[in-house]
Scaffold this motif. Structure first.
Motif, short mmCIF file in Angstrom:
data_model
loop_
_atom_site.label_atom_id
_atom_site.label_comp_id
_atom_site.label_asym_id
_atom_site.label_seq_id
_atom_site.Cartn_x
_atom_site.Cartn_y
_atom_site.Cartn_z
N GLY A 127 0.82 -1.31 0.18
CA GLY A 127 -0.15 0.01 0.02
C GLY A 127 0.87 1.25 -0.08
N ILE B 167 -1.04 6.35 2.78
CA ILE B 167 -0.28 7.64 3.68
C ILE B 167 0.60 6.56 4.72
N ALA B 168 0.01 5.65 5.17
CA ALA B 168 0.93 4.97 6.07
C ALA B 168 2.13 4.23 5.45
N GLU C 136 1.94 -1.49 -4.68
CA GLU C 136 0.70 -0.85 -4.74
C GLU C 136 -0.09 -1.31 -5.75
N ARG C 137 -1.49 -1.54 -5.44
CA ARG C 137 -2.28 -1.97 -6.32
C ARG C 137 -2.49 -1.37 -7.38
N ARG D 227 -2.77 7.45 -5.85
CA ARG D 227 -4.21 7.64 -5.89
C ARG D 227 -4.33 9.12 -5.50
N GLY E 284 -9.87 11.75 -3.11
CA GLY E 284 -10.15 12.15 -1.64
C GLY E 284 -10.27 13.81 -1.42
N GLN E 285 -10.61 13.95 -0.42
CA GLN E 285 -10.85 15.32 -0.23
C GLN E 285 -9.91 15.54 0.79
N ARG F 261 -5.84 14.50 0.50
CA ARG F 261 -5.34 13.48 0.63
C ARG F 261 -4.13 13.07 -0.52
N ASP G 247 -2.64 -1.31 3.39
CA ASP G 247 -3.29 -1.19 2.15
C ASP G 247 -4.67 -1.00 2.61
N TYR H 155 -16.73 10.86 -2.57
CA TYR H 155 -15.63 12.08 -2.54
C TYR H 155 -15.42 12.09 -4.10
N ASP I 7 -5.12 2.23 8.09
CA ASP I 7 -6.51 1.90 8.10
C ASP I 7 -6.57 0.31 8.17
N THR J 162 -5.97 9.75 9.34
CA THR J 162 -4.42 10.09 8.82
C THR J 162 -3.36 10.36 9.90
C1 LIG Z 1 -8.39 6.93 -3.01
C2 LIG Z 1 -8.77 7.21 -1.29
C3 LIG Z 1 -9.38 8.48 -1.01
C4 LIG Z 1 -9.56 8.79 0.32
N1 LIG Z 1 -10.19 9.83 0.54
C5 LIG Z 1 -10.39 10.05 1.85
C6 LIG Z 1 -11.21 11.44 2.39
O1 LIG Z 1 -11.33 12.08 1.57
N2 LIG Z 1 -11.10 11.69 3.51
C7 LIG Z 1 -10.72 10.83 4.67
O2 LIG Z 1 -10.90 11.15 5.75
N3 LIG Z 1 -9.96 9.84 4.38
C8 LIG Z 1 -9.91 9.16 3.11
N4 LIG Z 1 -9.36 8.21 2.54
C9 LIG Z 1 -8.73 7.26 3.72
C10 LIG Z 1 -7.47 7.92 4.50
O3 LIG Z 1 -6.43 8.15 3.35
C11 LIG Z 1 -6.88 6.79 5.51
O4 LIG Z 1 -7.97 6.79 6.41
C12 LIG Z 1 -5.90 7.62 6.22
O5 LIG Z 1 -5.09 8.47 5.61
C13 LIG Z 1 -4.82 6.28 6.65
O6 LIG Z 1 -4.02 5.93 5.27
P1 LIG Z 1 -3.58 4.59 4.74
O7 LIG Z 1 -2.41 4.72 4.29
O8 LIG Z 1 -3.79 3.71 5.99
O9 LIG Z 1 -4.74 3.95 3.98
P2 LIG Z 1 -5.29 4.63 2.41
O10 LIG Z 1 -5.04 5.95 2.36
O11 LIG Z 1 -6.63 3.86 2.11
O12 LIG Z 1 -4.12 3.78 1.60
C14 LIG Z 1 -4.20 2.42 1.16
C15 LIG Z 1 -3.17 2.20 -0.28
O13 LIG Z 1 -3.17 0.56 -0.34
C16 LIG Z 1 -3.86 0.42 -1.64
N5 LIG Z 1 -4.05 -0.88 -1.99
C17 LIG Z 1 -5.36 -1.37 -1.71
N6 LIG Z 1 -5.47 -2.53 -1.76
C18 LIG Z 1 -4.18 -2.93 -1.98
C19 LIG Z 1 -3.36 -4.49 -2.27
N7 LIG Z 1 -4.05 -5.56 -2.03
N8 LIG Z 1 -1.88 -4.46 -2.41
C20 LIG Z 1 -1.32 -2.89 -2.62
N9 LIG Z 1 -1.94 -1.88 -2.44
C21 LIG Z 1 -3.36 -1.95 -2.19
C22 LIG Z 1 -4.64 1.52 -1.99
O14 LIG Z 1 -4.73 1.77 -3.54
C23 LIG Z 1 -4.06 2.75 -1.28
O15 LIG Z 1 -3.13 3.68 -2.06
C24 LIG Z 1 -8.95 7.74 1.14
C25 LIG Z 1 -8.31 6.74 0.89
C26 LIG Z 1 -8.16 6.40 -0.72
C27 LIG Z 1 -7.52 4.96 -0.82
#
Ligand SMILES: Cc1cc2nc3c(=O)[nH]c(=O)nc-3n(C[C@H](O)[C@H](O)[C@H](O)COP(=O)(O)OP(=O)(O)OC[C@H]3O[C@@H](n4cnc5c(N)ncnc54)[C@H](O)[C@@H]3O)c2cc1C
Length: 400
Positions: free
Chosen positions: A10, A13-14, A33-34, A39, A42-43, A105, A157, A183, A289, A302
């Motif tokens: 993934g 962000i994380a 990354e898938r 990507r 998002g807002q 985002r 992810d 969004y 997440d 985030t």
């Molecule tokens: C496109 C998008 C838009 C968002 N918009 C908002 C918003 O407007 N407001 C808000 O509060 N939160 C939003 N979020 C969620 C927010 O980004 C997260 O809650 C927070 O920032 C934690 O981020 P994270 O990296 O754990 O997860 P995420 O930001 O969800 O990132 C996960 C990443 O893993 C990738 N992925 C998924 N499945 C696989 C796989 N099988 N193998 C490899 N990679 C994979 C996804 O494409 C993504 O890039 C959004 C998430 C995404 C993906």
């Protein structure tokens, strides 16, 4: 000790935040990354409290400040566009609905990617297909390309993580908050301004319009409803659903629906939280997440992702034994995550009333509360617990 290699699933962000810190501590991160590219959908998302301290330690605070959305605050409006309540970002010291560090985002993901791409192997358009923990390594098969071995696999992810399923089976409990949200970006109109305008329509529906720093407007359409699996629909089915649900919703909704087909980005999901009894198994751990999504309603997703990445990398650097590192990560992070996930089920009902009387009450009470500075009315929107952690110092500062 030989350089330890880590596969991160993934690049949201994380994931990139983890890559950043692991590299600082002498481990070798590889990110898969898938999506075919970063990507951008998002807002705006909020970086708050301890999250701000983490980006400061990464040396990225200035880059983030240079790309803020500069939202003035948020306002409750009715179908005629009349404002009933407004709370400025300033009046809440940047700790309310609009955070001090409010950034799109996609912009935050780009900053983190730019800060790591030179020293990290990124593979887009690929994902993990199989995973075997042999005890001293993890053997990973990919959708494309040869099998590889890593010392650890860290899963970042997102909410609906498939990789989590591969390792933890059905251990994850997804708590539905009874809301669906979409969004997407639309062209800016003269009526859009620096205030996030929140409109509630009968039937538990809402539209929020927020201008961004890129000259466009971000639309958020949400509606209340029990889990129906709509998140598994195709993009076309999701857009048709929104057209049906919002057909008679009023205010600026027709203008927003008219843009559904040509929006450059579209993200739709059921709002939910991830609850896991444990965040690691053998040589695999979860972060962001995928591990503990608190939902967008918490204002903390985030922040906990950034802090979680910092702590997980830090504990891996501190402990030679990964079992101890993962246990310490969980010990440090659990209390913050528990608070972040404490989103009352009443929240969506207050934010998106079903009846006209409920909406009128929301306007009147919101108006009085904002005029008198009684921000408790806005509940969790006003008080995310972003400082409720003592950040450990792992001895590496990017900016140092
Ligand atoms: C496109 C998008 C838009 C968002 N918009 C908002 C918003 O407007 N407001 C808000 O509060 N939160 C939003 N979020 C969620 C927010 O980004 C997260 O809650 C927070 O920032 C934690 O981020 P994270 O990296 O754990 O997860 P995420 O930001 O969800 O990132 C996960 C990443 O893993 C990738 N992925 C998924 N499945 C696989 C796989 N099988 N193998 C490899 N990679 C994979 C996804 O494409 C993504 O890039 C959004 C998430 C995404 C993906």
């Amino acid at each position: 000790m030989a350089e330890r290699t880590v596969l991160i699933c993934g690049a949201g962000i994380a994931g990139p935040a983890l890559a950043f810190w692991l590299k600082r501590y002498g481990l070798r991160p590889v990110v898969v990354e898938r999506a075919p590219d970063l990507r951008s959908a998002g807002q705006s998302v909020d970086v708050r409290g301890a999250g701000t301290e983490v980006v400061r330690r990464m040396g990225l605070e200035d880059a983030i400040r240079a790309r803020l959305t500069h939202e003035a605050g948020f306002a409750l409006v009715d179908s005629a566009g009349r404002e009933w309540a407004r709370i400025s970002t300033e009046s809440m010291g940047g700790k309310g609905f609009t955070a001090e560090l409010e950034i799109l985002r996609g912009e935050l993901a780009r900053i983190l990617h730019e800060a790591t791409r030179e020293e990290t192997e990124y593979h887009f358009d690929n994902r993990v297909a199989s995973l075997t923990d042999t005890g001293d390594r993890v053997r990973v098969g990919f959708l494309h390309g040869p099998e590889r071995e890593f010392d650890f696999v860290l899963i970042a992810d997102g909410l609906r993580s498939r990789t989590r399923e591969l390792v933890f089976g059905d251990e994850a409990r997804i708590r539905s908050l009874g809301v669906y949200t979409a969004y997407f970006t639309i062209p800016r109109e003269p009526s859009d301004n620096a205030w996030a305008r929140w409109y509630s329509a009968p039937g538990g529906r809402s539209l929020v319009l927020r201008t961004d720093n890129l000259g466009t407007t971000r639309a958020v359409l949400s509606f209340r409803g029990p889990p129906q699996g709509y998140e598994r629909f195709t993009a076309k089915e999701k857009k048709d659903l929104l057209r049906r649900v919002f057909a008679d919703a009023g205010w600026e909704v027709p203008r927003v629906l008219a843009r559904l087909d040509d929006t450059p980005d579209f993200y739709f999901d059921a709002v939910g939280q991830v609850h896991m009894p444990r965040w690691s198994k053998g040589r695999v751990a979860l972060v962001g997440d995928a591990a503990y999504c608190p939902s967008p309603l918490s204002g903390m997703g985030t922040t906990v992702a950034l802090v979680g990445a910092y702590v997980l990398a830090g504990e891996l650097s501190r402990h030679a034994d990964h079992t101890e590192a993962f246990a310490a990560y969980e010990r440090v992070m659990r209390p913050l995550v528990t608070l972040a996930q404490d989103v009352p089920s009443l929240g969506p009902k207050v934010a998106m009333p079903k009846t006209r009387i409920g909406i009128a009450l929301q306007h009147i009470v919101g108006g009085v509360a904002s005029r008198l500075g009684l921000f408790q009315f806005f509940g969790r929107f006003a008080t995310p617990p972003a400082d409720a952690i003592q950040l450990p110092d792992y001895g590496a500062r990017a900016s140092a």
